[in-house]
Write an enzyme that holds these catalytic residues in place. Structure first.
Site, PDB file in Angstrom:
ATOM      1  N   CYS A   1      52.574  24.186 -22.134  1.00 30.54           N
ATOM      2  CA  CYS A   1      51.837  23.195 -22.923  1.00 30.54           C
ATOM      3  C   CYS A   1      50.843  23.959 -23.790  1.00 30.54           C
ATOM      4  CB  CYS A   1      51.110  22.268 -21.954  1.00 30.54           C
ATOM      5  SG  CYS A   1      50.007  21.084 -22.714  1.00 30.54           S
TER       6      CYS A   1
ATOM      7  N   CYS B   1      53.575  22.237 -30.223  1.00 30.93           N
ATOM      8  CA  CYS B   1      53.504  21.383 -29.029  1.00 30.93           C
ATOM      9  C   CYS B   1      54.890  21.420 -28.396  1.00 30.93           C
ATOM     10  CB  CYS B   1      53.139  19.958 -29.448  1.00 30.93           C
ATOM     11  SG  CYS B   1      53.263  18.752 -28.107  1.00 30.93           S
TER      12      CYS B   1
HETATM   13  N1  DGL Z   1      53.294  19.337 -24.634  1.00 35.83           N
HETATM   14  C1  DGL Z   1      51.954  19.529 -24.919  1.00 35.83           C
HETATM   15  C2  DGL Z   1      51.600  20.643 -25.837  1.00 35.83           C
HETATM   16  O1  DGL Z   1      52.360  21.578 -25.936  1.00 35.83           O
HETATM   17  C3  DGL Z   1      50.951  18.465 -24.751  1.00 35.83           C
HETATM   18  C4  DGL Z   1      50.965  17.317 -25.649  1.00 35.83           C
HETATM   19  C5  DGL Z   1      49.985  16.287 -25.171  1.00 35.83           C
HETATM   20  O2  DGL Z   1      49.988  15.991 -23.982  1.00 35.83           O
HETATM   21  O3  DGL Z   1      49.219  15.806 -25.990  1.00 35.83           O
HETATM   22  O4  DGL Z   1      50.576  20.641 -26.463  1.00 35.83           O
END
Ligand code: DGL
Length: 259
Positions: free
Chosen positions: A73, A183
């Site tokens: 993430c 993301c």
């Molecule tokens: N998948 C996540 C990232 O890479 C988080 C997105 C989120 O929860 O806002 O930032």
């Protein structure tokens, strides 16, 4: 210790895009994936909240005896990985937007980045941009609303298409030739983005780089799994399993866990 699992966590199902890269490169490795979908999105939360959620996920993975943790993430990496590294002994692999390769290869000197507010406002993101992209114009867009739609199984909805169009248009007007996906949910949007972008605009994400880094760190720490047994892959989610199953093409064992 080498046959202990790799732990992977994300605010939800997006980090499965990273899991897929890791599993393709390291098919022998046992993996445990945590989807904290109940708390998604992390992108609008404060740094303190993101650190607390990252601690909770880390402790759960450590209880399950993970030998290494991948913070799949960008938002959790850019806000919490230095805290995690300072407080836990296990090696952590993080993911950051691939600004460096975009800045090195752009011909128009304009690069677009789509990421969460938490990532774009983080010190780590600014540090990386200053280091590798000085002299390059970066068009930043917060992908507001994208993660909830993906978490709710509305990946290919009309709503998603209009959101993406709105984020991409100003980037095209500014003449980007690279679009960085900052993301881990966003690689699932690549087919839609390819329809919206002219051919000369390249999309990049950091998934393969993270898998290679995971392999290198396991190797350096003599933690690569040498067993030839079929690997055990387990997914835990505190949200709806049907969307997770569909993004995994029902190919893995998924479980609901209240965490
Ligand atoms: N998948 C996540 C990232 O890479 C988080 C997105 C989120 O929860 O806002 O930032």
């Amino acid at each position: 210790m080498s046959n202990q699992p790799i732990g992977i966590f994300d605010s939800g199902i997006g980090g499965t895009s990273i899991f897929k890269e890791i599993h393709a490169l390291l098919p022998n490795e046992n993996c445990i994936y945590l989807a904290d979908s109940k708390n998604a999105p992390y992108g609008n939360k404060s740094k303190e909240e993101i650190i607390q959620l990252s601690i909770k996920n880390t402790e759960l993975l450590l209880k399950k005896e993970c030998k290494l943790i991948v913070v799949a993430c960008n938002t959790a990496t850019t806000n919490a990985i230095s805290y995690l590294r300072a407080h836990y002994q296990v090696p952590f692999i993080g993911i950051e937007p691939a600004i460096k390769p975009a800045a090195l290869n752009t011909k128009t000197n304009v690069v677009g980045i789509l990421a969460t507010q938490g990532t774009l406002s983080s010190q780590l993101f600014h540090k990386t941009s200053d280091l590798y992209a000085s002299g390059i114009e970066i068009i930043e867009k917060i992908g507001e609303g994208i993660v909830p739609l993906i978490e709710n199984g509305k990946l290919e909805s009309q709503e998603m298409k209009s959101l993406l169009k709105g984020y991409i248009e100003p980037m095209l007007q500014a003449n980007i030739d690279y679009l960085v996906l900052g993301c881990t949910h966003y690689p699932y949007l690549i087919p839609l983005l390819e329809d919206l972008l002219p051919k000369h605009v390249k999309i990049i994400d950091s998934g393969l780089a993270v898998a290679k880094q995971t392999k290198a760190v396991l190797d350096n720490n003599k933690l690569l799994n040498t067993s030839s047994n079929k690997s055990s892959i387990k997914f835990f989610s505190n949200g709806e399993l049907s969307v997770l199953n569909s993004i995994l093409s029902n190919a893995f064992d998924t479980n609901y866990l209240n965490f």
